[in-house]
Motif scaffolding. Structure first.
Motif, PDB file in Angstrom:
ATOM      1  N   LYS A  92      -2.501  14.456   8.993  1.00  0.00           N
ATOM      2  CA  LYS A  92      -0.967  13.823   9.108  1.00  0.00           C
ATOM      3  C   LYS A  92      -1.377  12.152   8.753  1.00  0.00           C
ATOM      4  N   PHE A  93      -0.591  11.655   7.867  1.00  0.00           N
ATOM      5  CA  PHE A  93      -0.783  10.237   7.356  1.00  0.00           C
ATOM      6  C   PHE A  93      -0.132   9.383   8.503  1.00  0.00           C
ATOM      7  N   SER A  94      -0.773   8.234   8.893  1.00  0.00           N
ATOM      8  CA  SER A  94      -0.021   7.348   9.671  1.00  0.00           C
ATOM      9  C   SER A  94       0.863   6.380   8.948  1.00  0.00           C
ATOM     10  N   PRO A  95       1.944   5.899   9.434  1.00  0.00           N
ATOM     11  CA  PRO A  95       2.906   4.976   8.464  1.00  0.00           C
ATOM     12  C   PRO A  95       1.842   3.832   7.871  1.00  0.00           C
ATOM     13  N   ILE A  96       0.756   3.421   8.650  1.00  0.00           N
ATOM     14  CA  ILE A  96       0.139   2.438   8.001  1.00  0.00           C
ATOM     15  C   ILE A  96      -0.464   2.817   6.736  1.00  0.00           C
ATOM     16  N   GLU A  97      -1.029   4.121   6.791  1.00  0.00           N
ATOM     17  CA  GLU A  97      -1.581   4.668   5.613  1.00  0.00           C
ATOM     18  C   GLU A  97      -0.770   5.093   4.626  1.00  0.00           C
ATOM     19  N   LEU A  98       0.435   5.627   4.898  1.00  0.00           N
ATOM     20  CA  LEU A  98       1.434   5.885   3.895  1.00  0.00           C
ATOM     21  C   LEU A  98       1.745   4.509   3.083  1.00  0.00           C
ATOM     22  N   LYS A  99       2.070   3.650   3.722  1.00  0.00           N
ATOM     23  CA  LYS A  99       2.453   2.185   3.231  1.00  0.00           C
ATOM     24  C   LYS A  99       1.192   1.719   2.360  1.00  0.00           C
ATOM     25  N   ARG A 100       0.036   1.844   2.920  1.00  0.00           N
ATOM     26  CA  ARG A 100      -1.226   1.073   2.149  1.00  0.00           C
ATOM     27  C   ARG A 100      -1.167   1.988   0.810  1.00  0.00           C
ATOM     28  N   ILE A 101      -1.168   3.398   0.704  1.00  0.00           N
ATOM     29  CA  ILE A 101      -1.298   4.298  -0.350  1.00  0.00           C
ATOM     30  C   ILE A 101      -0.032   3.918  -1.550  1.00  0.00           C
ATOM     31  N   GLN A 102       1.123   3.513  -0.842  1.00  0.00           N
ATOM     32  CA  GLN A 102       2.054   3.330  -1.776  1.00  0.00           C
ATOM     33  C   GLN A 102       1.922   1.858  -2.298  1.00  0.00           C
ATOM     34  N   GLU A 103       1.335   0.957  -1.613  1.00  0.00           N
ATOM     35  CA  GLU A 103       1.172  -0.314  -2.229  1.00  0.00           C
ATOM     36  C   GLU A 103      -0.072  -0.288  -3.203  1.00  0.00           C
ATOM     37  N   LEU A 104      -0.910   0.508  -3.385  1.00  0.00           N
ATOM     38  CA  LEU A 104      -1.966   0.687  -4.291  1.00  0.00           C
ATOM     39  C   LEU A 104      -1.439   1.338  -5.184  1.00  0.00           C
ATOM     40  N   TYR A 105      -0.634   2.107  -5.191  1.00  0.00           N
ATOM     41  CA  TYR A 105       0.175   2.846  -6.634  1.00  0.00           C
ATOM     42  C   TYR A 105       1.033   1.769  -7.181  1.00  0.00           C
ATOM     43  N   ALA A 106       1.829   0.968  -6.209  1.00  0.00           N
ATOM     44  CA  ALA A 106       2.765   0.116  -6.799  1.00  0.00           C
ATOM     45  C   ALA A 106       1.945  -0.978  -7.730  1.00  0.00           C
ATOM     46  N   ALA A 107       0.577  -1.480  -7.126  1.00  0.00           N
ATOM     47  CA  ALA A 107      -0.198  -2.444  -7.706  1.00  0.00           C
ATOM     48  C   ALA A 107      -0.768  -1.867  -9.137  1.00  0.00           C
ATOM     49  N   GLU A 108      -0.971  -0.509  -9.215  1.00  0.00           N
ATOM     50  CA  GLU A 108      -1.426   0.048 -10.310  1.00  0.00           C
ATOM     51  C   GLU A 108      -0.236  -0.089 -11.430  1.00  0.00           C
ATOM     52  N   CYS A 109       0.877   0.210 -11.169  1.00  0.00           N
ATOM     53  CA  CYS A 109       2.000   0.127 -11.748  1.00  0.00           C
ATOM     54  C   CYS A 109       2.325  -1.421 -12.461  1.00  0.00           C
ATOM     55  N   THR A 110       2.091  -2.305 -11.520  1.00  0.00           N
ATOM     56  CA  THR A 110       2.374  -3.644 -11.871  1.00  0.00           C
ATOM     57  C   THR A 110       1.250  -4.151 -12.966  1.00  0.00           C
ATOM     58  N   TYR A 111      -0.047  -3.586 -12.710  1.00  0.00           N
ATOM     59  CA  TYR A 111      -1.075  -3.785 -13.488  1.00  0.00           C
ATOM     60  C   TYR A 111      -0.614  -3.277 -14.908  1.00  0.00           C
ATOM     61  N   MET A 112      -0.086  -2.189 -15.012  1.00  0.00           N
ATOM     62  CA  MET A 112       0.157  -1.278 -16.305  1.00  0.00           C
ATOM     63  C   MET A 112       1.364  -2.121 -16.934  1.00  0.00           C
ATOM     64  N   ASP A 113       2.163  -2.759 -16.202  1.00  0.00           N
ATOM     65  CA  ASP A 113       3.339  -3.443 -16.583  1.00  0.00           C
ATOM     66  C   ASP A 113       3.145  -4.743 -17.224  1.00  0.00           C
ATOM     67  N   LYS A 114       1.921  -5.366 -16.940  1.00  0.00           N
ATOM     68  CA  LYS A 114       1.291  -6.692 -17.474  1.00  0.00           C
ATOM     69  C   LYS A 114       0.842  -6.245 -18.931  1.00  0.00           C
ATOM     70  N   CYS A 115       0.099  -5.028 -18.836  1.00  0.00           N
ATOM     71  CA  CYS A 115      -0.546  -4.782 -20.340  1.00  0.00           C
ATOM     72  C   CYS A 115       0.577  -4.371 -21.347  1.00  0.00           C
ATOM     73  N   ILE A 116       1.387  -3.716 -20.612  1.00  0.00           N
ATOM     74  CA  ILE A 116       2.775  -3.281 -21.595  1.00  0.00           C
ATOM     75  C   ILE A 116       3.146  -4.292 -22.281  1.00  0.00           C
ATOM     76  N   GLU A 117       3.432  -5.403 -21.395  1.00  0.00           N
ATOM     77  CA  GLU A 117       4.205  -6.652 -21.864  1.00  0.00           C
ATOM     78  C   GLU A 117       3.383  -7.382 -23.101  1.00  0.00           C
ATOM     79  N   SER A 118       2.110  -7.377 -22.780  1.00  0.00           N
ATOM     80  CA  SER A 118       1.269  -8.041 -23.963  1.00  0.00           C
ATOM     81  C   SER A 118       1.260  -7.357 -25.228  1.00  0.00           C
ATOM     82  N   PHE A 119       1.326  -6.031 -24.918  1.00  0.00           N
ATOM     83  CA  PHE A 119       1.279  -5.249 -26.163  1.00  0.00           C
ATOM     84  C   PHE A 119       2.640  -5.182 -27.017  1.00  0.00           C
ATOM     85  N   VAL A 120       3.846  -5.207 -26.153  1.00  0.00           N
ATOM     86  CA  VAL A 120       4.953  -5.285 -26.840  1.00  0.00           C
ATOM     87  C   VAL A 120       5.318  -6.342 -27.370  1.00  0.00           C
TER      88      VAL A 120
END
Length: 325
Positions: A203-231
């Motif tokens: 059972k994931f704690s609220p802190i664990e859940l928040k951190r997982i979501q933050e890591l996923y969002a950071a991956e999306c932000t990194y991908m977004d910057k790479c997309i911007e450069s290519f486009v």
């Protein structure tokens, strides 16, 4: 005319936001966005036949890249997705570049053999002991590396399509720039997700859940910057951007998108669909649309008077006439 399809594997619809993916969100604001676009399958194996073949079962001869090749239109794919190799989806393209195998053939080959034999998870403790607890064996290539090769392939196309499959939002969530402590934390959370998928009952704690979501969002932000450069480097191209499926963070009692009893939930099936570039209108559509129509749309864009599977083109809704040329 050059067309680029950016397939952002595992990207949730609700993460294409000004806070997480500002440039991708801006593409949607300036171009066409389908707010009710859906895929059909919560896993790459199940979802990609709809994009490629316009139907539930993959059929190379019904696929839009195969029909483009028959019609004399150049088409290529650059990716590092093991499923596209294992299911032979990549082979419908005129030219395919699997950076997973090409960049590390021995390592990738061993990984795939272990997975096929059901030994990948069992050997994880041994692999961790060899490479160290602070290292991630990320099974894909980063967006920056993918785009580097994709640019070379795009420069070779005079008229045609380039399909780029990005994997950064896919588990394990390990965005570039993590400190040693953060990397260790990310590995621990990754292991907990895997154990949960295997039925550990953690059972994931609220802190664990928040951190997982933050890591996923950071991956999306990194991908977004790479997309911007290519486009921004390829302003003459028409860009499509979507995802094969989303991701789950405990909704419906499960995580990630591993095959399971959850079916196609809103978190997995609701996908972004953005079209951006020259002659693309600025419109927002709230009508339902789905991945089965993508191939037929791309065929019409290149004046190929065929359909891919059961799909129907939606090109006339977003392209300024004359549509081609």
């Amino acid at each position: 005319m050059k067309v680029v399809f950016l397939m952002c594997d595992t990207l949730r619809y609700d993460h294409v936001s000004p806070e997480i993916m500002p440039f991708t969100h801006e593409m949607g604001e300036k171009g066409v966005t389908y707010s009710m676009f859906f895929g059909d399958g919560g896993h790459t194996k199940w979802s990609m036949p709809h994009f490629f073949s316009g139907q539930r079962k993959f059929d190379k001869e019904e696929s839009f890249p195969y029909k483009m090749t028959q019609g004399g239109v150049d088409n290529k794919i650059v990716h590092s997705n093991a499923v596209l190799v294992q299911e032979k989806y990549q082979e419908c393209f005129k030219e395919f570049t699997d950076m997973g195998s090409e960049m590390a053939p021995v390592k990738t080959g061993i990984r795939r053999k272990l997975k096929d034999a059901g030994l990948w998870d069992k050997t994880r403790p041994l692999r961790r002991a060899i490479i160290g607890q602070k290292s991630f064996n990320v099974p894909y290539r980063r967006a920056e590396a993918i785009f580097s090769v994709a640019q070379q392939k795009l420069d070779q196309i005079n008229e045609g399509l380039l399909w780029i499959q990005l994997m950064d939002a896919h588990i394990p969530y390990s965005p570039p720039g993590l400190s040693n402590f953060e990397q260790t934390e990310a590995i621990k959370l990754y292991d907990l997700i895997l154990k949960s998928l295997q039925g550990s009952g953690h059972k994931f704690s609220p802190i664990e859940l928040k951190r997982i979501q933050e890591l996923y969002a950071a991956e999306c932000t990194y991908m977004d910057k790479c997309i911007e450069s290519f486009v921004k480097r390829n302003t003459e191209c028409i860009f499509f951007l979507s995802s094969d499926h989303g991701e789950m963070f405990g909704e419906n009692y499960t995580w990630s998108h591993s095959p399971g009893p959850h079916g196609v939930t809103p978190q997995l099936g609701h996908l972004p669909m953005i079209i951006y570039g020259p002659n693309v209108l600025n419109k927002k559509y709230e009508q339902y649309n789905c991945s089965i129509n993508v191939g037929s749309t791309l065929l019409e864009l290149f004046n190929i008077k065929e359909r891919s599977g059961y799909g129907r083109s939606f090109m006339s809704r977003w392209m300024r006439p004359p549509w081609v040329g």
